[in-house]
Design an enzyme around this catalytic site. Structure first.
Site, PDB file in Angstrom:
ATOM      1  N   TYR A   1       1.445  -4.777 -13.611  1.00  0.00           N
ATOM      2  CA  TYR A   1       0.016  -5.068 -14.200  1.00  0.00           C
ATOM      3  C   TYR A   1      -0.919  -3.433 -13.960  1.00  0.00           C
ATOM      4  O   TYR A   1      -1.606  -3.870 -15.362  1.00  0.00           O
ATOM      5  CB  TYR A   1      -0.948  -6.097 -13.180  1.00  0.00           C
ATOM      6  CG  TYR A   1      -2.497  -6.507 -13.518  1.00  0.00           C
ATOM      7  CD1 TYR A   1      -2.931  -6.997 -14.519  1.00  0.00           C
ATOM      8  CD2 TYR A   1      -3.019  -5.326 -12.413  1.00  0.00           C
ATOM      9  CE1 TYR A   1      -4.661  -7.083 -15.388  1.00  0.00           C
ATOM     10  CE2 TYR A   1      -4.825  -5.511 -13.136  1.00  0.00           C
ATOM     11  CZ  TYR A   1      -5.113  -5.955 -14.605  1.00  0.00           C
ATOM     12  OH  TYR A   1      -5.983  -5.847 -15.197  1.00  0.00           O
TER      13      TYR A   1
ATOM     14  N   GLU B   1      -9.502  -0.843 -12.212  1.00  0.00           N
ATOM     15  CA  GLU B   1      -8.493  -1.443 -12.062  1.00  0.00           C
ATOM     16  C   GLU B   1      -8.421  -2.224 -10.380  1.00  0.00           C
ATOM     17  O   GLU B   1      -7.398  -2.745 -10.045  1.00  0.00           O
ATOM     18  CB  GLU B   1      -7.731  -1.332 -12.518  1.00  0.00           C
ATOM     19  CG  GLU B   1      -7.102  -1.768 -14.640  1.00  0.00           C
ATOM     20  CD  GLU B   1      -8.076  -2.694 -14.712  1.00  0.00           C
ATOM     21  OE1 GLU B   1      -7.024  -3.438 -14.294  1.00  0.00           O
ATOM     22  OE2 GLU B   1      -8.563  -3.497 -16.081  1.00  0.00           O
TER      23      GLU B   1
ATOM     24  N   ASP C   1      -1.804 -10.836 -15.934  1.00  0.00           N
ATOM     25  CA  ASP C   1      -2.451 -10.576 -14.678  1.00  0.00           C
ATOM     26  C   ASP C   1      -3.160 -12.156 -14.548  1.00  0.00           C
ATOM     27  O   ASP C   1      -2.344 -12.560 -14.682  1.00  0.00           O
ATOM     28  CB  ASP C   1      -3.780  -9.993 -13.919  1.00  0.00           C
ATOM     29  CG  ASP C   1      -5.081 -10.563 -15.098  1.00  0.00           C
ATOM     30  OD1 ASP C   1      -4.410 -11.050 -16.466  1.00  0.00           O
ATOM     31  OD2 ASP C   1      -6.283 -10.480 -15.035  1.00  0.00           O
TER      32      ASP C   1
END
Length: 353
Positions: free
Chosen positions: A117, A38, A135
């Site tokens: 996020y 991520e 996002d």
DNA sequence: GTCCAGGAAA
DNA sequence: TTTCCTGGAC
């Protein structure tokens, strides 16, 4: 009774089951691997981050390995990815964990470099907790489907879209839904020329019926950029050269570079060579051979345009000049993490042997 | 060449 | 609100 909260959520999940991308960090519930993936994917496309992810976890397979590594090596594995604070924060966060990845949302959110996020992504993917990811993909899909013209980079927009995303979230299978809406945005509801013709959500899509697909999502800011003028000096002193580590709070922090003199405008060669900042790099009486290698190389960042000149300077082995820089063997230059700009110069113009 | 996508932090 | 980067589409 409908299995899902609503048609939107159901369609996203059904679409995902048919169209999901097969990616190396998918279907893993290891929070460490999900975290690394991520952070790499923050501001970075899958195609660009894919190989970096595999190399990174190959070298740093778990929290302890990353925590025990030298930051310079972590930076080297990040070289070329951009936004280098991500690598510094990743390393610092690993050090803060005492070998164990945190298990609650507030603790995950508190990690350096982890915002809302990324915390939602980690907690939903790894722990199946009901936090909706928001996002760029989610902003786009939601703003189009629901026809929302509130700017996504406004405070009101962030609040509105976060609330809507959590309403749409499938609380029973948050991992599936979250990954679904992001893949849907990346593959189906793309920024340019989305595939509305074959879109399973086209029937209820507000933007499509109102002709707003190309307008949404709305953004209010346009970033203005300023110019900077960098003059790099590649020194050849026998088998040695000189480098510098950028430690200030500026672009490319903690990356290495060739000796650099920044000027407030683009200087012609004669004016640059006459600068006191340039002259004082040399020991008294030293007679260097200077050659301009390339000039006015344009390097564009989101908020900066850098015009770079590169000079080659030949000095005797063992010179006393460039004393304030780090002296290394020229052939070892590739061991140090450098910016794309410097790396491109090294690749193109320098014979390291 | 220009434009744009893509999160976190201060 | 501004500062962090790179690469791909056009």
């Amino acid at each position: 009774m409908c299995q899902y909260a609503n048609m939107f959520t159901e369609t996203i999940i059904e679409w995902y089951k048919e169209n999901k991308r097969d990616l190396p960090w998918r279907d893993s519930s290891d929070p460490y691997l999900i975290w690394i993936s991520e952070v790499i994917l923050q501001q970075t496309r899958v195609v660009q981050g894919y190989d970096y992810f595999l190399r990174f976890i190959g070298r740093f397979p778990d929290v302890s390995t990353l925590a025990d590594a030298e930051e310079d090596e972590v930076m080297k594995y990040w070289q070329g990815l951009g936004y280098y604070s991500r690598a510094r924060n990743l390393h610092a966060a690993a050090k803060s964990m005492n070998g164990v990845f945190p298990k609650t949302y507030p603790e995950v959110l508190a990690l350096k470099g982890v915002g809302e996020y990324t915390a939602a992504a980690i907690c939903s993917f790894a722990y199946n907790m009901p936090y909706a990811v928001v996002d760029g993909n989610v902003y786009r899909v939601l703003s189009r489907y629901f026809g929302i013209e509130t700017p996504i980079d406004s405070t009101a927009g962030k609040k509105l879209f976060t609330e809507l995303a959590n309403e749409m979230l499938d609380k029973k299978q948050p991992a599936l839904y979250n990954q679904g809406i992001m893949d849907f945005g990346a593959i189906q509801c793309t920024p340019q020329s989305p595939d509305c013709l074959f879109c399973p959500l086209s029937v209820g899509c507000s933007a499509l019926s109102k002709g707003l697909v190309t307008v949404l999502p709305v953004k209010q800011h346009k970033t203005k950029s300023t110019n900077r003028y960098f003059n790099y000096i590649y020194v050849r002193a026998g088998a040695h050269t000189f480098i510098n580590k950028r430690t200030d709070n500026d672009i490319w922090k903690n990356l290495f570079e060739l000796p650099l003199i920044e000027t407030s405008s683009s200087l012609p060669e004669e004016e640059f060579l006459a600068l006191p900042e340039f002259q004082t790099l040399f020991a008294p009486g030293e007679q260097p051979v200077v050659r301009p290698v390339c000039r006015e190389v344009k390097h564009i960042l989101s908020h900066r345009v850098i015009y770079a000149n590169f000079y080659e300077v030949i000095l005797p082995e063992g010179t006393a000049s460039f004393g304030k820089f780090q002296k290394i063997k020229a052939e070892e230059l590739e061991r140090y993490a450098v910016s794309r700009l410097v790396h491109a110069f090294i690749e193109k113009y320098i014979d390291l042997k």
